[in-house]
Design a protein around this motif. Structure first.
Motif, PDB file in Angstrom:
ATOM      1  N   THR A 174       0.834  -1.204   0.000  1.00 13.68           N
ATOM      2  CA  THR A 174       0.000   0.000   0.000  1.00 13.68           C
ATOM      3  C   THR A 174       0.867   1.252   0.000  1.00 13.68           C
ATOM      4  N   TYR A 175       1.970   1.199   0.741  1.00 13.03           N
ATOM      5  CA  TYR A 175       2.923   2.318   0.739  1.00 13.03           C
ATOM      6  C   TYR A 175       3.385   2.624  -0.688  1.00 13.03           C
ATOM      7  N   ASP A 186     -15.910  18.817  10.424  1.00 10.26           N
ATOM      8  CA  ASP A 186     -15.833  19.853   9.394  1.00 10.26           C
ATOM      9  C   ASP A 186     -15.118  19.384   8.137  1.00 10.26           C
ATOM     10  N   ALA A 187     -14.255  18.390   8.271  1.00 11.93           N
ATOM     11  CA  ALA A 187     -13.528  17.842   7.121  1.00 11.93           C
ATOM     12  C   ALA A 187     -13.117  16.415   7.441  1.00 11.93           C
ATOM     13  N   LEU A 188     -12.881  15.639   6.405  1.00 13.67           N
ATOM     14  CA  LEU A 188     -12.320  14.297   6.565  1.00 13.67           C
ATOM     15  C   LEU A 188     -11.137  14.154   5.626  1.00 13.67           C
ATOM     16  N   ILE A 189     -10.229  13.288   6.009  1.00  9.63           N
ATOM     17  CA  ILE A 189      -9.040  13.057   5.191  1.00  9.63           C
ATOM     18  C   ILE A 189      -9.040  11.618   4.712  1.00  9.63           C
ATOM     19  N   VAL A 190      -9.071  11.444   3.400  1.00  7.97           N
ATOM     20  CA  VAL A 190      -8.912  10.123   2.805  1.00  7.97           C
ATOM     21  C   VAL A 190      -7.450   9.741   2.975  1.00  7.97           C
ATOM     22  N   SER A 191      -7.213   8.713   3.790  1.00  9.24           N
ATOM     23  CA  SER A 191      -5.836   8.404   4.164  1.00  9.24           C
ATOM     24  C   SER A 191      -5.728   6.965   4.628  1.00  9.24           C
ATOM     25  N   ASN A 192      -4.619   6.307   4.277  1.00  8.98           N
ATOM     26  CA  ASN A 192      -4.303   4.975   4.799  1.00  8.98           C
ATOM     27  C   ASN A 192      -3.062   5.027   5.691  1.00  8.98           C
ATOM     28  N   HIS A 193      -2.848   6.166   6.304  1.00  8.93           N
ATOM     29  CA  HIS A 193      -1.717   6.372   7.224  1.00  8.93           C
ATOM     30  C   HIS A 193      -0.376   6.183   6.494  1.00  8.93           C
ATOM     31  N   GLY A 194      -0.344   6.635   5.250  1.00  9.67           N
ATOM     32  CA  GLY A 194       0.899   6.533   4.488  1.00  9.67           C
ATOM     33  C   GLY A 194       1.327   5.104   4.203  1.00  9.67           C
ATOM     34  N   GLY A 195       0.347   4.176   4.170  1.00 16.68           N
ATOM     35  CA  GLY A 195       0.683   2.775   3.945  1.00 16.68           C
ATOM     36  C   GLY A 195       1.335   2.128   5.151  1.00 16.68           C
ATOM     37  N   ARG A 196       1.122   2.689   6.348  1.00 17.96           N
ATOM     38  CA  ARG A 196       1.815   2.220   7.548  1.00 17.96           C
ATOM     39  C   ARG A 196       0.906   1.429   8.485  1.00 17.96           C
ATOM     40  N   GLN A 197      -0.353   1.188   8.076  1.00 11.06           N
ATOM     41  CA  GLN A 197      -1.262   0.443   8.931  1.00 11.06           C
ATOM     42  C   GLN A 197      -1.711  -0.844   8.218  1.00 11.06           C
ATOM     43  N   LEU A 198      -2.844  -0.811   7.512  1.00  9.24           N
ATOM     44  CA  LEU A 198      -3.336  -2.007   6.827  1.00  9.24           C
ATOM     45  C   LEU A 198      -2.647  -2.153   5.475  1.00  9.24           C
ATOM     46  N   ASP A 199      -1.679  -3.030   5.401  1.00  9.33           N
ATOM     47  CA  ASP A 199      -1.045  -3.322   4.112  1.00  9.33           C
ATOM     48  C   ASP A 199      -2.025  -4.121   3.261  1.00  9.33           C
ATOM     49  N   GLY A 200      -2.193  -3.713   2.005  1.00 10.07           N
ATOM     50  CA  GLY A 200      -3.196  -4.323   1.147  1.00 10.07           C
ATOM     51  C   GLY A 200      -4.445  -3.471   1.008  1.00 10.07           C
ATOM     52  N   ALA A 201      -4.520  -2.372   1.758  1.00 14.83           N
ATOM     53  CA  ALA A 201      -5.604  -1.406   1.589  1.00 14.83           C
ATOM     54  C   ALA A 201      -5.385  -0.635   0.289  1.00 14.83           C
TER      55      ALA A 201
END
Length: 389
Positions: free
Chosen positions: A35-36, A269-284
């Protein structure tokens, strides 16, 4: 000094100047790092439409993020251990962001404290919050952010538990670094970094040490997170935090349209589409691939931002074209910081700003607020249908 023209130039310089454990902490993902890598790679698939014979004078990148004027739709993302990339790294990064007119976000897991940033900057900054088991500590963190007049609170939702990052385990990541033979030998090859660290008192987690009952020193990031990050975090906690904070609230770590709808319901007020820089769920999925479906689901009800994989102004433009009202950069400014301190962060932002401005012009637009997916070549960019279930 080499001529710096790209974020990649800064990355290579940072790799040469920052001790291995801290460089690897910034420049890695979890598990296989698929994912990273996808975060960056999937931007490259998106192609731009070049337009000609368009008046390109009077271009503007100015816009707003949660009601705050910004010089371009870019903010510095919250990154843990920033002050281990370079001495006083959070202070230097915040000053660089202020000089370029973009927001800076301080991480809960920073080396410099909330109070340090407030004392060294004039522009309001944002604070990123992790939810921990010690709720009294969380309440006091929120109150400290209020006292520092932070203009937004960014709540990270995707770190209830810590993804396994192999490089951190192999390097024995800690702040300050453990003085093993291997680490001492590696640091001996980084004299600039060592001199900087010798000249500062900020070598621990400034938001935590001295603020947690019974804690006088923090020697291990992994130990702290294993003990304190709260796996029970739920939407009820978001409501509690929003009420306690009372100001602008941004939710970070959204990858699915269903969670995006819950974010809207929470009153954020806002949301961020993010996978934590590929540092959490690999394969997301990559953030840029997840973005269109979330914009399609909730983009008319809440500001949608994204982060993950941005390495150029062109990447920022592609994200805006796909509906992002703002973007956040993490690794690009960390590379600049590790490479050249405050000037390196300014250089990273200037590179992105120039690339964004020129690319927008080549696509026949003069105002970033008028950019949409019509600047992209059909068939090369992700669509909401990718996430239909």
């Amino acid at each position: 000094m080499p001529v710096i023209t790209t974020i990649e130039d800064l990355r290579l310089l940072a790799k040469a100047r920052v001790p291995r454990m801290f460089y690897d902490y910034a420049d890695s993902g979890s598990w296989t790092e698929s994912t990273y890598r996808a975060n960056e790679h999937d931007f490259r698939r998106i192609q731009l439409r070049q337009r000609v014979a368009v008046n390109m004078e009077g271009r503007s990148l100015r816009t707003q993020m949660v009601g705050q004027d910004v010089a371009m739709p870019v903010a510095l993302a919250p990154t843990g251990l920033t002050g281990m990339q370079h001495a006083d790294g959070e202070i230097l990064s915040a000053r660089a962001a202020e000089s370029l007119g973009v927001p800076f976000t301080l991480s809960t897991m920073s080396i410099c404290s909330i109070e340090d940033i407030a004392a060294h900057t004039k522009a309001p900054f944002w604070f990123q919050l992790y939810v921990m088991r010690d709720r009294d500590f969380i309440e006091r963190l929120i109150d400290r952010a209020k006292a520092a007049q932070c203009s937004a609170l960014m709540l990270t939702l995707d770190l209830q538990i810590l993804g396994q990052r192999h490089k951190d385990l192999k390097n024995g990541l800690s702040a300050p670094p453990k003085l093993t033979v291997a680490n001492l030998l590696n640091m001996a090859t980084k004299p600039r970094w060592c001199l900087g660290m010798l000249g500062t008192k900020r070598r621990q987690f400034g938001n935590i040490v001295g603020h947690v009952k019974g804690v006088t020193e923090m020697s291990s990031l992994s130990t702290w997170t294993a003990q304190q990050f709260d796996p029970r975090l739920n939407w009820g906690d978001v409501e509690w935090i929003k009420k306690r904070w009372g100001g602008k609230l941004v939710l970070k770590g959204i990858l699915d349209p269903e969670d995006a709808r819950l974010a809207v319901d929470s009153g954020a007020d806002a949301l961020i589409v993010s996978n934590h820089g590929g540092r959490q769920l690999d394969g997301a999925p990559s953030s840029i691939n997840a973005l269109p479906a979330i914009v399609d689901a909730v983009g008319s009800q809440i500001e949608v931002w994204m982060d993950g994989g941005i390495r150029s102004g062109q990447d920022v433009l592609k994200a805006v074209a796909l509906g992002a009202k703002g973007t956040l950069i993490g690794r690009p400014f960390l590379y600049g910081l590790g490479a050249m301190g405050e000037q390196g962060v300014r250089t990273a932002l200037q590179i992105i700003q120039k690339e964004l401005d020129l690319t927008m012009a080549f696509c026949g637009r003069t105002d970033i607020r008028q950019v949409d997916k019509s600047i992209l070549l059909p068939g090369t960019y992700p669509t909401p249908e990718l996430f239909s279930v």
